[in-house]
Design a protein around this motif. Structure first.
Motif, PDB file in Angstrom:
ATOM      1  N   ASP A 139       5.905  -0.594   9.889  1.00 48.52           N
ATOM      2  CA  ASP A 139       6.413  -2.111  11.187  1.00 48.52           C
ATOM      3  C   ASP A 139       8.090  -2.991  10.349  1.00 48.52           C
ATOM      4  O   ASP A 139       8.691  -4.062  10.924  1.00 48.52           O
ATOM      5  CB  ASP A 139       5.612  -3.201  10.013  1.00 48.52           C
ATOM      6  CG  ASP A 139       3.739  -2.348  10.572  1.00 48.52           C
ATOM      7  OD1 ASP A 139       3.957  -1.881  11.327  1.00 48.52           O
ATOM      8  OD2 ASP A 139       3.473  -2.801   9.029  1.00 48.52           O
ATOM      9  N   TYR A 159       4.413  -7.429   5.451  1.00 48.80           N
ATOM     10  CA  TYR A 159       4.569  -5.880   6.348  1.00 48.80           C
ATOM     11  C   TYR A 159       3.732  -5.103   5.588  1.00 48.80           C
ATOM     12  O   TYR A 159       4.208  -4.832   4.573  1.00 48.80           O
ATOM     13  CB  TYR A 159       5.897  -5.496   6.927  1.00 48.80           C
ATOM     14  CG  TYR A 159       6.904  -6.603   7.534  1.00 48.80           C
ATOM     15  CD1 TYR A 159       6.513  -6.951   9.070  1.00 48.80           C
ATOM     16  CD2 TYR A 159       8.307  -6.997   6.980  1.00 48.80           C
ATOM     17  CE1 TYR A 159       7.950  -8.120   9.539  1.00 48.80           C
ATOM     18  CE2 TYR A 159       8.806  -8.017   7.482  1.00 48.80           C
ATOM     19  CZ  TYR A 159       8.216  -8.505   8.930  1.00 48.80           C
ATOM     20  OH  TYR A 159       9.624  -8.668   9.550  1.00 48.80           O
ATOM     21  N   GLU A 160       3.061  -4.205   6.423  1.00 54.56           N
ATOM     22  CA  GLU A 160       2.626  -3.486   5.886  1.00 54.56           C
ATOM     23  C   GLU A 160       2.949  -1.877   5.632  1.00 54.56           C
ATOM     24  O   GLU A 160       2.117  -0.635   4.642  1.00 54.56           O
ATOM     25  CB  GLU A 160       0.654  -3.148   6.592  1.00 54.56           C
ATOM     26  CG  GLU A 160       0.049  -4.720   6.669  1.00 54.56           C
ATOM     27  CD  GLU A 160      -0.990  -3.480   7.384  1.00 54.56           C
ATOM     28  OE1 GLU A 160      -1.768  -2.782   7.319  1.00 54.56           O
ATOM     29  OE2 GLU A 160      -2.509  -4.792   7.339  1.00 54.56           O
ATOM     30  N   SER A 161       3.971  -1.241   6.655  1.00 45.80           N
ATOM     31  CA  SER A 161       3.724  -0.318   6.239  1.00 45.80           C
ATOM     32  C   SER A 161       5.841   0.025   5.675  1.00 45.80           C
ATOM     33  O   SER A 161       6.445  -1.511   7.272  1.00 45.80           O
ATOM     34  CB  SER A 161       3.565   0.892   7.388  1.00 45.80           C
ATOM     35  OG  SER A 161       3.976   0.274   8.519  1.00 45.80           O
ATOM     36  N   THR A 221       0.752  -8.352  -2.995  1.00 46.66           N
ATOM     37  CA  THR A 221       2.187  -7.466  -1.869  1.00 46.66           C
ATOM     38  C   THR A 221       0.886  -7.132  -0.587  1.00 46.66           C
ATOM     39  O   THR A 221      -0.154  -6.343  -1.062  1.00 46.66           O
ATOM     40  CB  THR A 221       2.870  -6.628  -2.282  1.00 46.66           C
ATOM     41  OG1 THR A 221       3.748  -6.472  -0.924  1.00 46.66           O
ATOM     42  CG2 THR A 221       2.425  -4.990  -2.747  1.00 46.66           C
ATOM     43  N   LYS A 222       1.661  -7.495   0.713  1.00 46.51           N
ATOM     44  CA  LYS A 222       0.866  -6.535   1.892  1.00 46.51           C
ATOM     45  C   LYS A 222       1.790  -5.328   2.136  1.00 46.51           C
ATOM     46  O   LYS A 222       0.721  -5.098   2.898  1.00 46.51           O
ATOM     47  CB  LYS A 222       1.586  -7.341   2.775  1.00 46.51           C
ATOM     48  CG  LYS A 222       1.530  -9.068   2.769  1.00 46.51           C
ATOM     49  CD  LYS A 222      -0.446  -9.093   2.876  1.00 46.51           C
ATOM     50  CE  LYS A 222      -0.821 -10.422   3.111  1.00 46.51           C
ATOM     51  NZ  LYS A 222      -0.208 -11.346   1.784  1.00 46.51           N
ATOM     52  N   VAL A 223       2.202  -4.628   1.635  1.00 45.36           N
ATOM     53  CA  VAL A 223       2.663  -2.702   2.199  1.00 45.36           C
ATOM     54  C   VAL A 223       1.773  -2.240   1.662  1.00 45.36           C
ATOM     55  O   VAL A 223       1.504  -2.612   0.426  1.00 45.36           O
ATOM     56  CB  VAL A 223       4.563  -2.992   0.602  1.00 45.36           C
ATOM     57  CG1 VAL A 223       4.934  -1.727   1.367  1.00 45.36           C
ATOM     58  CG2 VAL A 223       4.740  -3.768   1.282  1.00 45.36           C
ATOM     59  N   ALA A 224       1.378  -1.497   2.441  1.00 48.82           N
ATOM     60  CA  ALA A 224       0.533  -0.196   2.087  1.00 48.82           C
ATOM     61  C   ALA A 224       0.223   0.902   2.267  1.00 48.82           C
ATOM     62  O   ALA A 224       0.183   1.658   1.634  1.00 48.82           O
ATOM     63  CB  ALA A 224      -1.302  -0.653   3.109  1.00 48.82           C
ATOM     64  N   SER A 225       1.790   0.875   2.696  1.00 49.60           N
ATOM     65  CA  SER A 225       2.721   2.269   3.275  1.00 49.60           C
ATOM     66  C   SER A 225       4.493   1.830   2.584  1.00 49.60           C
ATOM     67  O   SER A 225       4.645   1.302   3.663  1.00 49.60           O
ATOM     68  CB  SER A 225       2.066   2.973   4.327  1.00 49.60           C
ATOM     69  OG  SER A 225       2.725   4.858   4.595  1.00 49.60           O
TER      70      SER A 225
END
Length: 486
Positions: A15, A104-106, A151-155
């Motif tokens: 993302d 953004y997740e990634s 946080t929205k970041v997963a990756s």
């Protein structure tokens, strides 16, 4: 958070792309690839000085063109062809500060554009993964607004090919976060009993062996010096012992010992009220030992490692130890306690004697021991003392690899006379001169049977003022030190 590596930015689906921009000269490969796909917008931003590419400068471009839908975060890396560790840390801190609050997740970080002085690609991968993860740390659990900090970041993807380096960096950051969380907890939560419970949790999670020595057991062993520190507190003291056994059965362990004064009022030698709240950080040596144990358990190296924590709370009361009291240590030496605020060395000396039973290959103690060390070295270097040149060299090498600085201090015999007492074998303070040195000299008298080093982290374990918080140091140094033993 999922951590992974990638080869080329052109093959990544994420993302958000993080691209590095120098202040002058050719753009790095990944940045140039983005620039080509967005009709030279990055070059134009730099040429028009809208984005100058200064060290740690950032600019978010949510949508470059309709054909290039990925968002881009530009991060400046300055004019130098090679960054120093300090510059690189600032750059990565800026990246983490930006992306952890974005939706953004990634995220893919084109870190191959970073060249650090004297660093290999593997070093850079380990440091970038560590510093990025450390940048995501938040102290949670005590504010109504904590939910907003998630946080929205997963990756999180990092450019490179060395999976081992990525694993080391990530585990080190996890250990650092554990240490920071313990350090930041208030003294009414993080008591000696709380630290004992955290050891038991590690035992359950990683199947390590834990021994908890309570006050009754320490009394049987003659650990009167350690016990004297907690006399004024309603909180019981503990000696916490954790065994990681990844090496050959029966092989002698390397030992880390942490000072765990969960709150330090100074006792009867009461501290000034200003900034006394920061004395919850007087257990950061213990926190770093816990953090290192967590990192080592995640990495599973083939070595035997024992972590020891001397945990007590130093409070004034009718039962508290008084200036002028004389106590007998586990070693048999007697100590005249001239200042009850020099308590760290009192809990450590008995722990150092207890450690003899492990016949250790090496012992490193870590302690927020003296204000004098802060005066000498500030917040840049931890003070290091050692009775063994090989051990000192190993710690220096680990320090360089981990970008976690230490500076070796003297341990000359002439300083020992400052600890002479009229009434006991040794005094617990040595006067106003060379306070960090005489504290180390005190400890050295209990380490004659094994290679030993002492890290005084009083200046490096936490930051005060408006940005108050535990640093997590020296978890990175200690983890690298132990990994080098494999």
């Amino acid at each position: 958070m999922n951590m992974a590596l990638f080869d080329r930015l052109s093959t990544v689906q994420a993302d958000l792309l993080v691209a590095f921009v120098p202040a002058e000269g050719a753009l790095p490969e990944s940045t140039a690839w983005i620039d080509e796909n967005v009709a030279g917008q990055i070059s134009q931003l730099r040429d028009t000085a809208v984005f100058k590419g200064g060290v740690a400068q950032t600019l978010l471009l949510p949508l470059m063109t309709q054909d290039f839908a990925q968002a881009v975060l530009l991060v400046g890396i300055g004019k130098d062809a090679e960054l120093s560790d300090m510059q690189a840390r600032k750059v990565i801190a800026a990246v983490a500060a930006q992306i952890k609050g974005l939706p953004y997740e990634s995220v893919a970080v084109a870190s191959a554009a970073l060249t650090l002085k004297g660093r290999s690609e593997s070093d850079i991968i380990a440091l970038v993964s560590q510093w990025l993860n450390e940048g995501f740390y938040n102290f949670l659990g005590f504010k109504e607004s904590d939910a907003e900090k998630a946080t929205k970041v997963a990756s999180l993807l990092i450019q490179g090919s060395d999976e081992t380096a990525l694993t080391i960096g990530t585990a080190t950051a996890n250990g650092s976060a554990f240490a920071r969380q313990l350090g930041n907890l208030p003294g009414n939560v993080c008591t000696p009993s709380y630290l004992a419970s955290k050891a038991q949790q590690l035992a359950e999670e990683f199947s390590i062996d834990v021994e908890l020595l309570d006050e009754s057991k320490m009394d049987e062993l003659g650990m009167n010096c350690l016990l004297s520190v907690g006399h004024g507190s309603d909180q019981p003291s503990y000696l916490i012992v954790m065994h990681y056994r990844g090496g050959e059965e029966g092989d002698a362990p390397h030992v880390l010992l942490g000072k765990g004064i969960t709150f330090d009022t100074g006792g009867i030698s009461l501290k000034p009220g200003a900034k006394m709240d920061e004395m919850k950080y007087d257990m950061c040596g213990a926190a770093s030992v816990f953090g290192t144990m967590k990192a080592i358990c995640e990495l599973k190296p083939k070595l035997n490692f024992t972590a020891v924590v001397a945990a007590a709370e130093n409070m004034p009361s009718a039962r508290a130890t008084k200036p002028g009291d004389i106590v007998k240590t586990m070693s048999g030496k007697t100590v005249e306690i001239l200042n009850t605020d020099a308590e760290g060395r009192l809990v450590l000396c008995d722990a150092l004697s207890y450690i003899e039973r492990f016949e250790p290959k090496s012992v490193v103690d870590i302690a927020t021991l003296t204000g004098a060390c802060v005066v000498a070295l500030g917040s840049v270097n931890s003070g290091m003392y050692a009775n063994n040149d090989d051990l000192a060299s190993e710690l220096k090498a680990a320090s360089q690899t981990a970008a976690d600085k230490v500076w070796q201090m003297p341990l000359d015999e002439e300083y020992q006379q400052q600890l002479d007492s009229n009434f006991a074998d040794i005094a617990n303070i040595g006067g106003p001169e060379a306070g960090s040195v005489t504290a180390a000299c005190f400890l050295s008298r209990f380490t004659e049977s094994y290679p030993w080093a002492h890290l005084d982290i009083a200046g490096t374990a936490w930051t005060g003022g408006a940005s108050k918080g535990a640093s997590g140091r020296p978890v990175a140094l200690l983890t690298r030190y132990l990994l080098a033993k494999v």
